[in-house]
Design an enzyme around this catalytic site. Structure first.
Site, PDB file in Angstrom:
ATOM      1  N   CYS A   1       0.862  -1.178   0.000  1.00  0.00           N
ATOM      2  CA  CYS A   1       0.000   0.000   0.000  1.00  0.00           C
ATOM      3  C   CYS A   1       0.903   1.234   0.000  1.00  0.00           C
ATOM      4  CB  CYS A   1      -1.001  -0.012   1.153  1.00  0.00           C
ATOM      5  SG  CYS A   1      -0.303   0.244   2.799  1.00  0.00           S
TER       6      CYS A   1
ATOM      7  N   ASP B   1       6.355 -27.798  -1.151  1.00  0.00           N
ATOM      8  CA  ASP B   1       6.506 -27.915  -2.606  1.00  0.00           C
ATOM      9  C   ASP B   1       5.147 -27.989  -3.299  1.00  0.00           C
ATOM     10  OD1 ASP B   1       6.056 -30.408  -1.473  1.00  0.00           O
ATOM     11  OD2 ASP B   1       7.379 -31.473  -2.851  1.00  0.00           O
TER      12      ASP B   1
ATOM     13  N   ARG C   1      -3.560  -0.480   5.205  1.00  0.00           N
ATOM     14  CA  ARG C   1      -4.136  -1.507   4.329  1.00  0.00           C
ATOM     15  C   ARG C   1      -3.248  -2.734   4.166  1.00  0.00           C
ATOM     16  NH1 ARG C   1      -5.378   2.635  -0.440  1.00  0.00           N
ATOM     17  NH2 ARG C   1      -3.479   3.498   0.515  1.00  0.00           N
TER      18      ARG C   1
END
Length: 198
Positions: free
Chosen positions: A10, A138, A16
């Site tokens: 942000c 993974d 935010r």
């Protein structure tokens, strides 16, 4: 294999993007418990450095705490190219910040989105076509890369919309911050579910 890395951006990294960071962590832990920390690396920055080193804005912190998040370890940072390079998905609060990311790291175009844009397009992804969701780094990494690619493909035909931006709640009241936090959760909760399987 490193965990799948998600960067929130942000302007000042005190309202935010910290809310998005910590609320995504909450959503991931709700699904995978403490193992979520091994599966996802979630972090945030601001395009400006005015607040570097500062704690989260108090009103933003109240929203995070009320929704089960943690705030004590948070410190604001300024965005640098290495943050983008180390991230598999970049989510900005606004289109302006998205452009900032693009200028700083043009090669990140296919993995950088406005938060609301990503959430809107995510709803159109066929999650069953992604690699299977399994609680291993993974597997989450492979699923995350495929998810980002699928959303990028959808974006090719659907340009960003003004409503994709998150309003800046800085200096506003509790109710305003609550609305922005709700909008953040509308994207980060489905994102966590898509990555971890739910």
């Amino acid at each position: 294999m490193p965990p799948f890395s998600i960067l929130h951006v942000c302007m000042g990294n005190i309202c935010r993007s910290p809310m998005a960071e910590r609320l995504l962590v909450v959503a991931a832990r709700d699904l995978a418990g403490d193992k979520a920390d091994d599966l996802l690396f979630v972090h945030s920055t601001g395009t400006g450095g005015w607040h570097a080193g500062d704690r989260m804005d108090a009103a933003a912190a109240r929203q995070v705490l009320a929704r089960g998040g943690e705030i004590e370890t948070f410190r604001a940072r300024q965005l640098a190219a290495e943050h983008i390079e180390a991230s598999d998905l970049i989510l900005t609060a606004t289109a302006e910040q998205h452009e900032f990311v693009q200028v700083l790291a043009p090669d990140a175009a296919d993995r950088a989105f406005v938060l609301g844009e990503f959430g809107r397009l995510l709803r159109q992804v066929d999650l069953s076509a992604l690699p299977p969701a399994e609680p291993a780094p993974d597997a989450v990494y492979a699923r995350g890369v495929a998810l980002v690619s699928a959303v990028a493909d959808l974006r090719a035909d659907q340009p960003p919309r003004p409503g994709d931006d998150l309003d800046d709640p800085w200096g506003r009241g509790h109710r305003y911050f609550g609305r922005v936090a709700d909008e953040i959760e509308e994207t980060v909760r489905p994102l966590a579910a898509a990555l971890l399987g739910a």
